[in-house]
Design an enzyme around this catalytic site. Sequence first.
Site, PDB file in Angstrom:
ATOM      1  N   ILE A  48      32.544  59.101  34.002  1.00 44.27           N
ATOM      2  CA  ILE A  48      31.304  59.881  33.932  1.00 44.27           C
ATOM      3  C   ILE A  48      30.416  59.285  32.839  1.00 44.27           C
ATOM      4  O   ILE A  48      30.848  59.177  31.689  1.00 44.27           O
ATOM      5  CB  ILE A  48      31.616  61.358  33.598  1.00 44.27           C
ATOM      6  N   SER A  54      42.474  68.926  47.065  1.00 42.54           N
ATOM      7  CA  SER A  54      43.371  70.092  47.074  1.00 42.54           C
ATOM      8  C   SER A  54      43.106  70.992  45.858  1.00 42.54           C
ATOM      9  O   SER A  54      43.220  72.217  45.955  1.00 42.54           O
ATOM     10  CB  SER A  54      44.839  69.669  47.146  1.00 42.54           C
ATOM     11  N   ASN A  55      42.714  70.406  44.742  1.00 45.30           N
ATOM     12  CA  ASN A  55      42.369  71.236  43.576  1.00 45.30           C
ATOM     13  C   ASN A  55      41.057  71.989  43.816  1.00 45.30           C
ATOM     14  O   ASN A  55      40.915  73.132  43.376  1.00 45.30           O
ATOM     15  CB  ASN A  55      42.275  70.383  42.315  1.00 45.30           C
ATOM     16  N   LYS A  90      26.617  55.088  40.650  1.00 45.66           N
ATOM     17  CA  LYS A  90      25.497  54.538  39.846  1.00 45.66           C
ATOM     18  C   LYS A  90      24.315  55.504  39.776  1.00 45.66           C
ATOM     19  O   LYS A  90      23.409  55.309  38.967  1.00 45.66           O
ATOM     20  CB  LYS A  90      25.077  53.173  40.377  1.00 45.66           C
ATOM     21  N   ASN A 128      38.204  67.929  33.128  1.00 41.34           N
ATOM     22  CA  ASN A 128      38.980  67.132  34.087  1.00 41.34           C
ATOM     23  C   ASN A 128      40.429  67.591  34.051  1.00 41.34           C
ATOM     24  O   ASN A 128      40.884  68.164  33.060  1.00 41.34           O
ATOM     25  CB  ASN A 128      38.893  65.650  33.700  1.00 41.34           C
ATOM     26  N   GLU A 152      49.174  72.085  39.041  1.00 35.76           N
ATOM     27  CA  GLU A 152      47.711  71.921  38.913  1.00 35.76           C
ATOM     28  C   GLU A 152      47.006  73.037  39.669  1.00 35.76           C
ATOM     29  O   GLU A 152      46.056  73.640  39.170  1.00 35.76           O
ATOM     30  CB  GLU A 152      47.263  70.572  39.485  1.00 35.76           C
ATOM     31  N   LEU A 175      37.417  60.086  40.669  1.00 35.93           N
ATOM     32  CA  LEU A 175      38.016  58.866  40.115  1.00 35.93           C
ATOM     33  C   LEU A 175      37.073  57.987  39.305  1.00 35.93           C
ATOM     34  O   LEU A 175      37.483  56.944  38.820  1.00 35.93           O
ATOM     35  CB  LEU A 175      38.629  58.042  41.260  1.00 35.93           C
ATOM     36  N   HIS A 180      44.280  65.906  34.616  1.00 33.93           N
ATOM     37  CA  HIS A 180      45.006  64.640  34.735  1.00 33.93           C
ATOM     38  C   HIS A 180      46.474  64.969  35.006  1.00 33.93           C
ATOM     39  O   HIS A 180      47.047  65.827  34.321  1.00 33.93           O
ATOM     40  CB  HIS A 180      44.858  63.847  33.436  1.00 33.93           C
TER      41      HIS A 180
HETATM   42  C1  GRF Z   1      45.404  65.335  41.188  1.00 37.29           C
HETATM   43  O1  GRF Z   1      46.716  65.046  40.799  1.00 37.29           O
HETATM   44  C2  GRF Z   1      44.505  65.381  39.967  1.00 37.29           C
HETATM   45  O2  GRF Z   1      45.200  65.617  38.795  1.00 37.29           O
HETATM   46  C3  GRF Z   1      43.935  64.011  39.932  1.00 37.29           C
HETATM   47  O3  GRF Z   1      43.755  63.671  41.286  1.00 37.29           O
HETATM   48  C4  GRF Z   1      44.854  64.205  42.035  1.00 37.29           C
HETATM   49  C5  GRF Z   1      44.420  64.589  43.436  1.00 37.29           C
HETATM   50  O4  GRF Z   1      43.658  65.735  43.432  1.00 37.29           O
HETATM   51  N1  GRF Z   1      42.829  63.938  39.022  1.00 37.29           N
HETATM   52  P1  GRF Z   1      43.149  66.509  44.713  1.00 37.29           P
HETATM   53  O5  GRF Z   1      44.279  66.789  45.655  1.00 37.29           O
HETATM   54  O6  GRF Z   1      42.089  65.639  45.396  1.00 37.29           O
HETATM   55  O7  GRF Z   1      42.564  67.756  44.140  1.00 37.29           O
END
Ligand code: GRF
Length: 187
Positions: free
Chosen positions: A87, A13-14, A59, A101, A173, A84, A103
């Site tokens: 890095i 979504s971001n 990897k 990033n 966000e 997730l 958070h």
């Molecule tokens: C978000 O809350 C972001 O802060 C974290 O992962 C969550 C999901 O993000 N790092 P998205 O909807 O996949 O962008």
Amino acid sequence: MQQLIVFASGGGSNAKALFNYGKKTNAFSIAAICSDKADPGVKAFAAENNIPFHYIPAKEMSAASTWELLQPYNAQLYVLAGYLRLIPEAFIDFCKGKIINIHPALLPHYGGKGMYGHFVHQAVIAARDWQSGLTIHWVTKDYDKGAFIKQVHVPVLQTDTAELLAQRVLAQEHYWYPRVVAQLLAS
Ligand code: GRF
């Protein structure tokens, strides 16, 4: 036009918020979306919008073949958006440190290994904290440890559940991440 490479592990979504803002303002565009998952939700979004999608197993982030794949995009900024994996330092060097990033909490609290998504918001609610928020930070070789670029506070309501809090933080966000990216690119 300034180019981003976005890394996402899930729905992205971001990534979508970044894409829409970049398109609306012409501040940047997304040159490619990369994922440690072969078929994350964000892959369909990439296809619908003609954004190249690359599956890069964790990897392989330090492999020369990965850098050869990404180098031609000439990205000015590498943006983790719901990515997730840790890095590796070699990849940070490849990005010349230009990797950020977001958070979903006020670091340095509620961060580190295993603290992502739902776990973060659950921990905030369990601690009866009165505020949460988001932190946009530079990426280093440790989870959630890099210098902060921006923090935005979101109050925790008495009636909040982890899900409700997550929704309000995520809305912030989507607003702030594209704007901070645009500011970084302009500076
Ligand atoms: C978000 O809350 C972001 O802060 C974290 O992962 C969550 C999901 O993000 N790092 P998205 O909807 O996949 O962008």
